[in-house]
Design an enzyme around this catalytic site. Structure first.
Site, PDB file in Angstrom:
ATOM      1  N   HIS A  95       0.768  -1.103  -0.101  1.00  0.00           N
ATOM      2  CA  HIS A  95      -0.083  -0.069  -0.138  1.00  0.00           C
ATOM      3  C   HIS A  95       1.007   1.255   0.121  1.00  0.00           C
ATOM      4  O   HIS A  95       0.185   2.394  -0.557  1.00  0.00           O
ATOM      5  CB  HIS A  95      -0.869  -0.082   1.090  1.00  0.00           C
ATOM      6  CG  HIS A  95      -2.049  -0.880   0.940  1.00  0.00           C
ATOM      7  ND1 HIS A  95      -3.369  -0.617   1.507  1.00  0.00           N
ATOM      8  CD2 HIS A  95      -2.287  -2.011   0.252  1.00  0.00           C
ATOM      9  CE1 HIS A  95      -4.271  -1.539   1.075  1.00  0.00           C
ATOM     10  NE2 HIS A  95      -3.565  -2.498   0.439  1.00  0.00           N
ATOM     11  N   HIS A 127      -1.536 -12.676  -2.122  1.00  0.00           N
ATOM     12  CA  HIS A 127      -2.713 -13.052  -1.143  1.00  0.00           C
ATOM     13  C   HIS A 127      -2.372 -14.721  -0.915  1.00  0.00           C
ATOM     14  O   HIS A 127      -3.292 -15.314  -0.272  1.00  0.00           O
ATOM     15  CB  HIS A 127      -3.962 -13.054  -2.037  1.00  0.00           C
ATOM     16  CG  HIS A 127      -4.486 -11.653  -2.345  1.00  0.00           C
ATOM     17  ND1 HIS A 127      -5.464 -11.311  -3.137  1.00  0.00           N
ATOM     18  CD2 HIS A 127      -3.881 -10.469  -1.860  1.00  0.00           C
ATOM     19  CE1 HIS A 127      -5.938  -9.999  -2.804  1.00  0.00           C
ATOM     20  NE2 HIS A 127      -4.658  -9.490  -2.244  1.00  0.00           N
TER      21      HIS A 127
END
EC number: 1.11.1.21
Length: 736
Positions: free
Chosen positions: A97, A265
């Site tokens: 992020h 993920h």
């Protein structure tokens, strides 16, 4: 009688400080914002002007730092317990992020400045609880101090998280310097509420879900896509379109996108243990006693298994702290049912799960859960382009691991500029096309005598001052301080796509380049030793020669500094699609506007000046000089406020400030103007908004008055030459 509550400065009791009153922008919301040209000034930097981060980084024991980071991964803290006893997933998300705000449209965003520490990013909904990740890092940052920036540490922590869970990363380059205040130049969107859907006012979407440029996220406060689907609609195919658009604007192709999603993920989990109504305000809105932490939750313990984050709950696969092929296995092995998380978010759970694929609870080993997928995850299975790529990775684990390693490295280094800026022992030896490589200097450089002779040859070639200056400017002004791309080094103005850009006037450019190439060949052929001049250097030298001639035309002798050392890149070293985003939609310095935009021409000028790292005075003197040098696109006369073009004078400012001229708009859009004599009505000049803003805006007029004063010609020449040299060398990181 005195009042102890009375302010000793103003004498008032209530709201005695400037920030309590209405600011200028409140009264005049369309006022031109020049503050973006003066961000993060030295006065606000606690490290001092003599501080060199590169030198401090060289003193860093990188191996010891990484050992400390590895130890942190499993050092679970009671105040914020680690999922599965390992903080890896949290730190991967933090690094992702940090870097993932980068967008190709203007090169802004990314992890290169440590901006996740400040508003708005520190309080974006998508960054929920990343404040905890940075607090977990603080003891390590405290230990190593100035030797490691927050910007570097956040990315390195992501790398170490991956490595500590069994993944081999591609490498790490340091060199990201911290900023000390929020970045105000980045346009994040116009919406007035977090996570506003596309049907809300001031939407970033138009037409058939066309995302506004340069944005690279689907909603205000998200990094990329809404994991629940477009506007929360759980449609995996429609989500695939959003994923492709947003990741593409972050410089990722389809293969890289699939690798990043599937690889990232593989680790960690999502958090949605309860309703979001239990979650308190974000860091910027939290009460002072929270000390910069936000999202305090009243749901049970508010942490560990009770954590509320995105609202989605669960892990993607078994073993969320181990690198393996589990994500892709689970994605394709099972059918998926749409459910609501405990927080009410749309997500998908695998049907009829085998015991081996059940996921042990992150904080209670006696519990197990079905694997979950977000709507965005399922786009890798149901999007017709992503699906075969994902299956190929599933069948070829080594290919998948290599693709993820490279995509992660690109994600975390894309905004750092050329490889030469990377620091440290873990910089990969391989040169990558997205790093915009240029050849190393493998020849003797020209000296002062050669430079003088080449200037004479250039000026005798028949090329005009305007042509020389325009070509040098076109070559150098592609530079973006945001992601350190573009610039004159490499001489890519002679290659696709730059040679064909409308703003570069391809026909004229071809003529200039042919002449300079002939001069280059004649010079190089005449050398008996290893001395050579590159075309990249010759283009810049031509601009310098043109400016010196223009000053001579004004009766002034100036020497424009020139430092050789640029090399010529090849077409094979140039990714055409990647360089296409550098094409200017507007360049006020050349009075060029590709089309009419909702943003004013003067705002676009300031935006380009900011990308060129210019101050307001530099922008002012540079534009005034470019106008009298007749460097406009298409040789337009707009703003050429002089009767003696190609003569380097302060005439632009003298005539702009002349009260004997009356200006009137001549276009319905109010972007073209005529200046007529106040008495006779005779047409004197034509201009654009970019020209007249220097007389209209009070701050810019104050600067224009400096250069329009009777004693300012010498200062004008000095300042113009200084800023010209600055722009020509913006990408010369070898000179730093």
């Amino acid at each position: 009688m005195s009042n102890d509550c009375t302010c000793p400065v103003t004498g008032r009791v209530d709201k005695p400080i400037a920030s309590s009153g209405r600011a200028n922008r409140d009264w005049w919301p369309h006022q031109l914002n020049l503050k973006i040209l003066h961000q993060n000034p030295p006065l606000g930097n606690p490290m001092g002007e003599e501080f060199s981060y590169a030198e401090e980084f060289k003193k860093l024991d990188l191996e010891a730092l990484k050992k400390d980071l590895y130890a942190l991964m499993t050092d679970s803290q009671e105040w914020w317990p680690a999922d599965y006893g390992h903080y890896g997933g949290l730190f991967i998300r933090m690094a992702w992020h940090s870097a993932g705000t980068y967008r190709t449209g203007d090169g802004r965003g990314g992890g290169g400045s440590g901006s996740q520490r400040f508003a708005p990013l520190n309080s974006w909904p998508d960054n929920v609880n990343l404040d905890k990740a940075r607090r977990l890092l603080w003891p390590i940052k405290q230990k190593y101090g100035r030797k490691i920036s927050w910007a570097d540490l956040m990315i390195l922590a992501g790398n170490c998280a991956l490595e500590s869970m069994g993944f081999k990363t591609f490498g790490f380059g340091g060199g990201r310097e911290d900023i000390w205040e929020p970045e105000e130049d980045i346009y994040w969107g116009s919406e007035a509420e977090w996570l506003a859907t596309s049907d809300k006012p001031k939407s970033r979407y138009s037409g058939d879900r066309d995302l506004e440029n340069p944005l690279a996220a689907v909603q205000m406060g998200l990094i990329y896509v809404n994991p629940e689907g477009p506007d929360g609609n759980p449609d995996p195919v429609a989500s695939g379109r959003d994923v492709r658009e947003t990741f593409g604007r972050m410089a990722m192709n389809d293969e890289e996108t699939v690798a990043l999603v599937a690889g990232g993920h593989t680790f960690g989990k999502c958090h949605g243990a309860g309703p979001a109504t239990h979650v308190g305000p974000e860091p910027e809105a939290a009460p002072i006693e929270e000390q910069g932490l936000g999202w305090k939750s009243s749901f049970r313990s508010g942490k560990g298994g009770d954590t509320i984050g995105s609202g989605i709950e669960g892990a993607w696969k078994p073993n969320p702290t181990t690198w393996d092929m589990g994500y892709l296995k689970v994605l394709f092995k099972y059918e998926w049912e749409l459910v609501k998380s405990p927080a009410g978010a749309n997500q998908w759970l695998a049907k009829d799960v085998d015991e081996e694929d059940m996921v042990v609870d992150a904080h209670d080993p006696s519990k197990k859960h079905r694997p979950m997928m977000t709507t965005a995850d399922l786009s890798l299975r149901f999007d017709p382009i992503y699906e075969p790529i994902a299956r190929d990775y599933q069948q070829n684990p080594e290919k998948f691991a290599d693709a993820f390693a490279r995509a992660w490295f690109k994600l975390t280094h894309r905004d750092m500029g050329p490889r030469s800026r990377y620091l440290g022992a873990e910089v990969p030896a391989e040169e990558l096309i997205w790093q915009d490589p240029v050849p190393t200097v493998d020849h003797q450089l020209i000296d002062g005598q050669d430079i003088a002779a080449l200037k004479d040859t250039i000026l005798a070639s028949g090329l005009s001052v305007s042509q020389l200056v325009s070509t040098a400017w076109a070559s150098a002004s592609t530079f973006r301080g945001s992601d350190k791309r573009g610039g004159a080094n490499g001489g890519r103005i002679r290659l696709a796509p730059q040679k064909d850009w409308e703003v570069n006037q391809p026909a004229q450019l071809k003529t200039v380049l042919q002449t300079l190439e002939r001069i280059q060949k004649e010079y190089n052929d005449a050398q008996s030793g290893g001395k050579r001049v590159s075309l990249a250097d010759l283009i810049v030298l031509g601009g310098c020669a043109g400016i010196e001639q223009a000053a001579k035309n004004a009766g002034q002798a100036v020497s424009v500094p020139f430092t050789p050392g640029r090399t010529d890149a090849t077409q094979e070293q140039t990714d055409v699609a990647s360089f296409a985003v550098l094409e200017p939609a507007a360049d006020g310095f050349r009075n060029y506007l590709k089309t009419r935009y909702t943003v004013s021409a003067e705002e676009l000028l300031v935006d380009r000046a900011q990308l060129l790292t210019l101050t307001a005075p530099e922008m002012t003197v540079l534009l005034g000089g470019m106008r009298v040098l007749n460097a406009n696109y298409g040789q337009s006369r707009h703003g050429v406020f002089t009767k003696r073009p190609e003569t380097l004078t302060n005439d632009f400012f003298l005539n702009l400030l002349d009260m004997g001229t009356v200006w009137k708009a001549t276009s319905e859009a109010g972007d073209l103007f005529e200046g007529r004599d106040h008495t006779s009505g005779e047409l004197k000049w034509t201009a654009t908004r970019v020209d007249l803003i220097f007389g209209s805006n009070s701050q810019l007029r104050a600067l224009a008055e400096v250069y329009g004063s009777g004693d300012s010609q010498e200062k004008f020449l000095h300042d113009f030459v200084a800023v010209w040299e600055k722009v020509m060398n913006l990408d010369r990181f070898d000179l730093a």
